[in-house]
Design an enzyme around this catalytic site. Structure first.
Site, PDB file in Angstrom:
ATOM      1  N   GLU A 104      -4.882  -8.918   0.149  1.00 32.41           N
ATOM      2  CA  GLU A 104      -5.679  -8.518   1.316  1.00 32.41           C
ATOM      3  C   GLU A 104      -7.133  -8.433   0.882  1.00 32.41           C
ATOM      4  O   GLU A 104      -7.462  -7.696  -0.053  1.00 32.41           O
ATOM      5  CB  GLU A 104      -5.228  -7.171   1.900  1.00 32.41           C
ATOM      6  CG  GLU A 104      -3.894  -7.208   2.612  1.00 32.41           C
ATOM      7  CD  GLU A 104      -3.562  -5.911   3.344  1.00 32.41           C
ATOM      8  OE1 GLU A 104      -4.508  -5.203   3.783  1.00 32.41           O
ATOM      9  OE2 GLU A 104      -2.371  -5.595   3.460  1.00 32.41           O
ATOM     10  N   GLU A 163       0.833  -1.209   0.000  1.00 28.40           N
ATOM     11  CA  GLU A 163       0.000   0.000   0.000  1.00 28.40           C
ATOM     12  C   GLU A 163       0.865   1.255   0.000  1.00 28.40           C
ATOM     13  O   GLU A 163       0.744   2.139   0.853  1.00 28.40           O
ATOM     14  CB  GLU A 163      -0.977  -0.016   1.179  1.00 28.40           C
ATOM     15  CG  GLU A 163      -1.991  -1.139   1.066  1.00 28.40           C
ATOM     16  CD  GLU A 163      -3.089  -1.093   2.126  1.00 28.40           C
ATOM     17  OE1 GLU A 163      -3.028  -0.215   3.005  1.00 28.40           O
ATOM     18  OE2 GLU A 163      -3.996  -1.938   2.075  1.00 28.40           O
TER      19      GLU A 163
END
Length: 507
Positions: free
Chosen positions: A315, A193
């Site tokens: 995720e 991220e």
């Protein structure tokens, strides 16, 4: 309420019910793609009680353990055949310096987990312990390197420490720390991220940084995964793919994250107390993931028409509010039939996009978010999501079968959603498995299954996961409410044999 069914069939036609409005056509002779077992992957981050308490209790603990790793958790995971485990994060990865987690434990420096809860960790669970855990459960490790606060040299040396057999300072350090042979870890994420907690980068900056890190993370020919943007950030995806297009040897995977929030980011309902409005929007927002996934895949098809780069959904899962009285930074939530339904939706979607989706990792496997397992001291709970993974393991490395679903709608107020989700595969023994999910909170359904391209039925059986109430969950010290139950079994010598299922019939 909820039908999650695996029909194990050999060379046959199966019909579930008679309502023509709900029909599934499966072409058993047209399968081409393999459903990678890595779609059924897991994620362990230094977050709350995932690592310390969930995996690792230390060798001196009264909880039975192997070199500090909980035996009950290992045994439970083996039931669902874990394929791959991602570590150490997540956001934690970009604050983690791996050399702090190797060597004698009494000499390892501590770290403050500034990302999750502000707690101090003693680094007793590091690279050796994680890879030991993966060997115990039979899973491939997937390591996320620190790009946000780390250096290229640090990442390159970590790969060398883990993967190299050449004589070098890193391999000598590994041997000094008790591991003679390299682990040969294949899967490596280059940051996590990076648009946010991994460094608040722009896509252009990250793409250039990715190429630099990836160039030097090369020991053992690793499968390197680039960080994706937010789920609706198609510009990030296009930028990374475009800027790495001439460097195809540097990128093997592209990360995609998606979480289901009941009413959007930051608006988290309770995990066990919800209304039909909450239920419906949870299903709706889970199904949004497929549209987002397909748009990213379309960009990957444009810039990678050879289908070289795997989409790594590392995720995913439900994100509800934490349980009352727990640390908000630990993300501990219970797990109900609603979680089982959405897990089946996610897995059906991943299965049906197996051409491009090569790995997926639910967040997270123990004590965090949509967990497989919950622990409390010496106790352990297997959640409804655990049993979905156990039921769906029949799809591991099986051949995806083309499937067409026609169904009526689940209606709530003035909104509608397709009521049935499904995927199908054929395993190496020729057994066909069909997974069905009914998302309607109020109404059961009959489904006709037209299984084409096979000979006469040999035998069939079915399993179901459901419960009396949609918010039922498994809890410590209580009998399980949600588990896998045998739905029916038949030798199918007579195709007219049927089983009464309380208003539903299987023929």
């Amino acid at each position: 309420l909820f039908l999650l069914l695996v029909l194990s069939t050999i060379l046959m036609n199966v019909v579930v019910g008679q309502e023509k409005s709900n029909r599934i056509v499966i072409n058993a002779d047209l399968g081409k793609e393999t459903i990678s077992k890595f779609i059924y992957g897991h994620f362990a981050e230094h977050l709350g009680y995932c690592i310390y308490g969930g995996i690792y209790v230390g060798e001196d603990s009264n909880i039975p353990n192997t070199r500090g790793i909980r035996n009950d958790v290992v045994d439970a995971l083996k039931e669902i055949a874990p394929s791959v485990m991602r570590w150490p994060g997540g956001c934690f990865a970009d604050t983690y310096h791996w050399k702090d987690g190797v060597g004698p434990k009494d000499q390892r420096p501590s770290i403050v987990n500034v990302t999750w809860g502000g707690v101090t960790e003693d680094n007793s669970f590091g690279t050796h312990e994680f890879l030991d855990f993966c060997e115990l459960i039979g899973a491939e490790p997937y390591i996320c390197a620190n790009v946000g606060s780390g250096t290229v040299q640090e990442a390159a040396e970590w790969v060398e420490y883990v993967n190299s057999s050449a004589k070098s300072p890193m391999t000598e350090l590994r041997k000094k720390n008790g591991r003679e042979e390299p682990w040969k870890v294949k899967y490596w994420a280059v940051g996590n991220e990076s648009w946010g907690c991994g460094g608040n980068m722009t896509p252009d900056y990250y793409a250039d940084l990715y190429k630099r890190f990836s160039t030097y993370m090369r020991a053992g020919r690793p499968y390197r995964v680039a960080s994706g943007g937010t789920d609706p950030d198609f510009e990030w995806t296009e930028t990374v793919l475009k800027k790495t297009q001439k460097f195809r040897n540097l990128i093997q995977g592209y990360s995609f994250h998606y979480y289901t929030f009941c009413h959007g980011w930051g608006d988290k309902t309770a995990a066990t107390k919800f209304t039909e409005n909450d239920w419906f929007h949870t299903m709706k927002n889970t199904l949004v993931m497929e549209e987002r996934l397909e748009r990213h895949i379309a960009l990957m098809d444009e810039y990678d028409p050879q289908n070289r780069i795997g989409l790594i959904a590392d995720e995913w899962g439900n994100w509800f509010t934490v349980e009352p009285g727990t640390n908000p930074g630990f993300l501990y939530q219970q797990n109900t039939v609603r979680d089982a339904v959405t897990a089946s939706l996610y897995l059906n979607i991943f299965n049906n996009h197996a051409r491009r989706v090569k790995m997926a990792n639910i967040a997270q496997f123990v004590n965090v978010l949509q967990a497989m397992i919950l622990t409390k001291d010496e106790q352990i709970v297997k959640t409804p999501t655990f049993y979905v993974f156990k039921m769906y393991k029949v799809h591991h490395d099986a051949t995806l079968l083309p499937i067409d679903v026609s169904c009526d709608d689940y209606k709530y107020e003035d909104m509608t959603l397709p009521s049935i989700s499904a995927s199908a595969s054929k395993d190496k023994d020729g057994v066909i498995h069909v997974s069905l999910c009914n998302i309607d909170m109020n109404k059961s359904r009959s489904v006709e299954i037209d299984l084409r391209g096979t000979d006469k039925l040999s035998k069939s059986s079915g399993e179901i996961i459901t419960s009396a109430k949609e918010n039922d969950f498994n809890d410590f010290g209580q009998p399980e409410k949600v588990n896998i139950c045998l739905l029916y079994t038949s030798d199918a010598a007579d195709e007219e044999d049927s089983v009464d299922l309380g208003g539903r019939r299987i023929i």
